[in-house]
Design an enzyme around this catalytic site. Structure first.
Site, PDB file in Angstrom:
ATOM      1  CG  ASP A  81      -0.183  -0.235   2.462  1.00 48.35           C
ATOM      2  OD1 ASP A  81       0.683  -0.744   2.591  1.00 48.35           O
ATOM      3  OD2 ASP A  81      -0.683   0.261   3.557  1.00 48.35           O
ATOM      4  CD  GLU A 139       2.966  -0.837   7.860  1.00 46.14           C
ATOM      5  OE1 GLU A 139       3.023  -0.715   8.958  1.00 46.14           O
ATOM      6  OE2 GLU A 139       3.302   0.199   7.120  1.00 46.14           O
TER       7      GLU A 139
END
Length: 395
Positions: A81, A139
């Site tokens: 991400d 995350e």
């Protein structure tokens, strides 16, 4: 196998960089990484592996590489991400998505692991065990993706798990490690203090929420200075105090938000207990009512000392032109949801230095001008490849 793996990785250096640049140009924020996840899944199409998509609470992917012989199972994890940051670099492959940037290196994490995984797939007949490649979503934003992947049950068979993080803490070729508690855990706090509004000329007829909330801000800092051992690590930051009003009006209610960090589970428990105690005291002392939201986000990240020692020893034994220094790094104050894997399995999360060439004061992760030396990507692939070979005792 090890020499063959290293040669394969060296031959695909430019491919790793190309993948990283593609991901960097096309970042997606946590829980919205649909196209990134599809790109990763497409990479494995036609390869002799099992692929599970949409794992956990988002777009997580687990790729299972079954070796030629039965044996232990290990996990290799990389997050994918990006962050809600407007990129300010001059890179020719800077983000095409307004307000979104790979400012933490997850593009590099994914790029190295894709190519390493492909090489391991080609060499899988020589592997006496199973390797699970964990491409993890989200995350950056609690509750994160790691916890849900652990809870999915799809990695319950792991005997160990490894991960890396790119950090601008030295030139490419430097690899860092740290045993024991290595990254802070963190919690989110929101406190609403409800008093009674009134006129500034008549404080005795009101109950000032700002005074009560200000007392909490001051008292909360004594938790670190007076309730924690001087050898413990704890930080309480009140980052938002929403008390704006009119100069001659006593505020009816105030909202605070805070960020709390700690390096051990024991410190986590102490801070939470003391915050709640102070809130009860504020209610009693000032006659206000308080609504507290206290949410632990990520636990402290604990690197298994034995596993970490083996990683350090293995990396130091490498006779490789790209691995120039292996050294102990300090514990890190940020948090990392890799900690959820480390709670359940023996784990080692180590660090790949990536300071751009010629830069003395690099921008750290999460900065809009964050950048890496792309030579670090091959270092990441080689070091994790070395760890795999060492774990399975492959020469």
């Amino acid at each position: 196998m090890k020499s063959e793996l290293m040669s394969m990785l060296e031959s695909r250096r430019e491919e790793i960089i190309k993948i990283r640049r593609h991901l960097h140009e096309n970042p997606e924020v946590s829980f919205k990484e649909e196209k990134t996840a599809q790109y990763i899944a497409d990479f494995y199409k036609g390869k002799d592996v099992d692929i599970q998509t949409n794992v956990g609470n988002g777009y997580g992917i687990i790729v299972t590489i079954k070796g030629g012989k039965l044996g232990k199972t290990i996990g290799l994890r990389a997050d994918f991400d990006a962050l809600p940051i407007e990129e300010e670099t001059d890179l020719p492959f800077k983000s095409k998505n307004e307000g979104v940037m790979h400012a933490c290196g997850h593009d590099g994490h994914t790029a190295y692991l894709l190519v390493l995984a492909d090489c391991l797939i080609q060499l899988k007949d020589s592997i006496p065990g199973t390797i699970k490649i964990i491409h993890q979503h989200a995350e950056e934003v609690p509750p994160g993706g790691a916890k849900s992947i652990v809870e999915s049950g799809l990695i319950d068979d792991l005997d160990a798990i490894y991960g890396i993080h790119l950090l601008p803490m030295g030139p490419a070729g430097t690899v860092g490690y740290h045993a024991g508690y290595s990254f802070n855990g963190r919690a989110y706090m929101k406190l609403k203090v409800q008093g009674r509004g009134g006129h500034g000329s008549s404080p005795h007829l009101a109950n000032d929420a700002i005074v009560a909330a200000s007392h909490f801000v001051t008292a909360a800092q004594t938790i670190v200075s007076r309730r924690l051992s001087p050898f413990d690590v704890g930080v309480i930051t009140i980052g938002s105090f929403n008390g704006k009003g009119t100069f001659n009006v006593i505020k009816d209610s105030v909202e605070l938000e805070g960020d709390i960090r700690y390096m051990t589970v024991e410190t986590k428990e102490t801070i939470e207990k003391e915050v709640k105690r102070i809130v009860r005291g504020i209610e009693e002392e000032f006659g206000v009512t308080c609504e507290l939201t206290y949410t632990p986000d990520y636990p402290p990240l604990y690197n298994d000392p034995e596993l970490t020692a083996k990683v350090a020893e293995s990396l130091r034994s490498m006779d490789d032109k790209d691995i120039k220094e292996v050294k102990e790094f300090p514990a890190m104050s940020p948090s990392e949801d890799f900690a959820y894997y480390a709670e359940k399995f023996p784990a080692c999360f180590f660090y790949i230095a990536c300071t751009p060439k010629g830069v003395e004061n690099p921008y750290f992760n999460h900065h809009p001008k964050f950048d890496i030396d792309e030579d670090a990507l091959l270092v990441a692939a080689k070091t994790v490849g070395q760890v795999v070979c060492s774990y399975y005792e492959l020469d």
